[in-house]
Design an enzyme around this catalytic site. Structure first.
Site, PDB file in Angstrom:
ATOM      1  N   THR A 170      29.481  44.060  37.664  1.00  0.00           N
ATOM      2  CA  THR A 170      30.006  42.718  37.397  1.00  0.00           C
ATOM      3  C   THR A 170      30.215  41.910  38.678  1.00  0.00           C
ATOM      4  OG1 THR A 170      32.016  41.570  36.642  1.00  0.00           O
ATOM      5  CG2 THR A 170      32.297  43.834  37.355  1.00  0.00           C
ATOM      6  N   ASP A 171      30.166  40.589  38.546  1.00  0.00           N
ATOM      7  CA  ASP A 171      30.464  39.707  39.688  1.00  0.00           C
ATOM      8  C   ASP A 171      31.918  39.860  40.143  1.00  0.00           C
ATOM      9  OD1 ASP A 171      31.694  38.420  37.516  1.00  0.00           O
ATOM     10  OD2 ASP A 171      30.614  36.519  37.761  1.00  0.00           O
ATOM     11  N   GLU A 172      32.767  40.444  39.287  1.00  0.00           N
ATOM     12  CA  GLU A 172      34.194  40.525  39.630  1.00  0.00           C
ATOM     13  C   GLU A 172      34.466  41.483  40.782  1.00  0.00           C
ATOM     14  OE1 GLU A 172      37.017  40.542  36.510  1.00  0.00           O
ATOM     15  OE2 GLU A 172      35.723  39.428  35.153  1.00  0.00           O
ATOM     16  N   TYR A 196      40.622  46.063  36.342  1.00  0.00           N
ATOM     17  CA  TYR A 196      39.248  46.154  35.811  1.00  0.00           C
ATOM     18  C   TYR A 196      38.234  46.069  36.954  1.00  0.00           C
ATOM     19  CZ  TYR A 196      34.783  44.359  34.043  1.00  0.00           C
ATOM     20  OH  TYR A 196      33.439  44.154  33.820  1.00  0.00           O
ATOM     21  N   LYS A 251      35.604  48.945  38.386  1.00  0.00           N
ATOM     22  CA  LYS A 251      34.141  48.759  38.405  1.00  0.00           C
ATOM     23  C   LYS A 251      33.615  48.908  39.839  1.00  0.00           C
ATOM     24  CE  LYS A 251      31.622  47.554  35.537  1.00  0.00           C
ATOM     25  NZ  LYS A 251      30.776  48.325  34.561  1.00  0.00           N
TER      26      LYS A 251
END
Ligand code: NAD
Ligand code: TDX
Length: 349
Positions: free
Chosen positions: A126-128, A150, A154
Site C-alpha cells: 500500500t501507499d500508506e 495498519y 504492512k
C-alpha cells in the site's frame, strides 16, 4: 506461471483479481487461500466458483502447516499475497490481528514459499507505508514512515519480502497501491460506506474537516497493474500503483451525493481519526515504464461502482448486520452524538 495461489482473495481486490486472471489466462489454475475473516466473503467468488480451474482453501497465511499443505496439494509455482487486515480504523482499535496477518503472516508465507521452491512471490502492499506527503509524490526509493498500526504492519511485511529476496535470492515483486474502489468492497471503507449509508438516507461521518486527500484507483486498473508487475516486474523491485486522481474527502463525498441525488445535509463533521494522514500521492513513472496505462476514467468508474451497489443490495445488506453493527457502534456512536452538520463551520474535534 501456471498454478497460482492467491491469498486473501475472498476479500475486495483479491476477488476482482481472481475473476480477472481466470478470464484473461485460460491456461492458469487459481487456488484461493483465505482465512474468511469478517472481510472474507465467498459471495465475492461466486462468479468463478464453478470454474474447473478455480479451487478454494480455507486457511490462515500465518499457519505454516496449512500453507505448506496448500502449496503441495495444488503444485503452486506463484504466490500473490492479498491477505491482510486492511482497515486503518480497526488497526487503531485492535492492532493484534494486523501484526499477525500483515507482518508475521507474510513471513510464514515467504518461508514456506521458499521451501516449496516457488518461482515468483508478489506482495500486494500500500501507499500508506510511506506515510503522508504535503507536496509532490512518493517514489519507490523514499523512506518508510508509516503512521497507523495498519501501515506499520504492512511495512513490516514488505521489509521481510525484501529480506527474503536479498538473503535467499527469492524472486519477489511488490506493488504499492493507492485507495482502491469498485464492486465487492466491504462497506467499512469510505466509498462503499458512504454510498450505502446515503442510499438509506443515513448521515455520513466525515473525519475532521474533510480536507484530507486520497488518490482514487479503480479496482480493474489495480488488478491489471498487479498482473503487469507479476509478469514483467524486475525481481526484488517495488512499483507504485496510483489512480492519478487526487480528491479531498469532502469533494469525494459531494460527488457521491450528487450522483445519488441525495442532499449535502447528510454530511456530518465528526472527530478526526487519530494520526490521520493528510495526503497520499504516488509517482507512478516506474510502473508506466513497464507499459502500464489506466483503462478507466474516474468518472466512469465511479458511475459503474454506484450502479453496482444499487443493483447488488443482496450483497451489502447482509454484510451490514451482526459484527458490522457492533463495529459501527464502537467507531461512530460517540462521534455521531457530537457531530456537526454540513452547514456549520469547522470540524468537530
Ligand atoms: P479486504 O479486507 O477486503 O480483504 C482481505 C482478505 O484477506 C479477506 O478475504 C480476509 O479474509 C483475508 N485474510 C485476512 N487475514 C488473513 C490471513 N491471516 N490468512 C488468510 N487470509 C486472510 O482487503 P482489500 O481491500 O481487498 O485489500 C487487499 C490487499 O490490498 C491488502 O493486502 C491491502 O493491504 C492491500 N491494499 C488495499 C487497498 C485498498 O484501498 N483497499 C489499497 C492498497 C493496498
Ligand atoms: O467514516 C469515514 N470517514 C472519513 O472521513 C471513513 C471510513 C473514512 N474517512 C476518511 C479517512 C480517509 O482520509 O476517508 C479517507 C479514506 O478512508 P478509508 O476508506 O478508511 O481508507 P484509507 O484509510 O485511506 O486506507 C485505504 O487506502 C490504502 C485502504 O483502506 C487501505 O487498505 C489501503 O492500503
Amino acid at each position: 506461471m501456471k498454478n497460482l495461489l492467491v491469498t486473501g482473495a475472498a476479500g475486495f481486490i483479491g476477488s476482482n483479481f481472481v475473476r480477472y486472471m481466470i478470464h484473461k489466462y485460460p491456461d492458469y489454475n487459481v487456488t484461493v487461500f483465505d482465512k474468511l475473516t469478517y472481510a472474507g466473503n465467498l459471495d465475492n467468488l461466486k462468479p468463478v466458483e464453478d470454474n474447473p480451474r478455480y479451487a478454494f482453501v480455507h486457511g490462515d497465511i500465518a499457519e505454516r502447516a496449512a500453507v505448506r499443505a496448500a502449496l503441495a496439494a495444488h503444485d503452486i509455482d506463484t504466490i500473490v499475497n492479498f491477505a491482510a487486515e486492511s482497515h486503518v480504523d480497526r488497526s487503531i482499535m485492535d492492532p493484534d490481528a494486523f501484526i499477525h496477518s500483515n507482518s508475521f503472516g507474510v513471513y510464514v508465507l515467504l518461508d514456506e514459499g521458499l521451501k516449496a521452491g516457488i518461482e515468483r512471490f508478489h506482495q500486494v502492499s500500500t501507499d500508506e507505508v510511506y506515510g503522508s506527503i504535503k507536496e509532490g509524490f512518493f517514489k519507490e526509493g523514499d523512506p518508510f514512515e508509516p503512521n497507523s498500526p495498519y501501515a506499520a504492519s504492512k511495512a513490516g511485511g514488505e521489509l521481510m519480502v525484501r529480506a527474503y529476496h536479498i538473503t535467499h535470492g527469492m524472486n519477489t515483486v511488490i506493488t504499492r497501491g493507492s485507495n482502491t474502489f469498485g464492486p465487492y468492497q466491504y462497506p467499512e471503507k469510505v466509498m462503499p460506506f458512504f454510498l450505502t449509508e446515503a442510499l438509506d438516507d443515513r448521515p455520513l461521518p466525515l473525519y475532521g474537516d474533510g480536507m484530507q486527500v486520497r488518490d482514487w484507483l479503480y479496482v480493474d486498473d489495480h488488478c491489471s497493474a498487479i498482473d503487469l508487475v507479476l509478469h514483467e516486474g524486475e525481481p526484488g523491485e517495488a512499483y507504485n500503483v496510483g489512480g492519478e486522481h487526487e480528491m479531498h474527502n469532502i469533494d469525494l463525498t459531494r460527488a457521491l451525493l450528487q450522483i445519488l441525488g441525495k442532499p449535502e445535509s447528510l454530511i456530518r463533521f465528526v472527530a478526526d481519526r487519530p494520526g490521520h494522514d493528510g495526503r497520499y500521492a504516488l509517482d507512478c513513472g516506474k510502473l508506466y515504464s513497464l507499459g502500464f496505462e489506466h483503462s478507466f476514467s474516474f468518472e466512469s468508474a465511479l458511475a459503474a461502482t454506484v450502479e453496482w451497489y444499487k443493483a447488488n443490495e443482496w450483497w451489502w445488506r447482509k454484510i451490514k448486520t451482526g459484527e458490522y453493527l457492533e463495529y459501527y457502534k464502537k467507531q461512530y456512536a460517540e462521534r455521531m452524538a457530537k457531530a456537526q452538520s454540513s452547514d456549520s463551520t469547522g470540524s468537530a474535534d
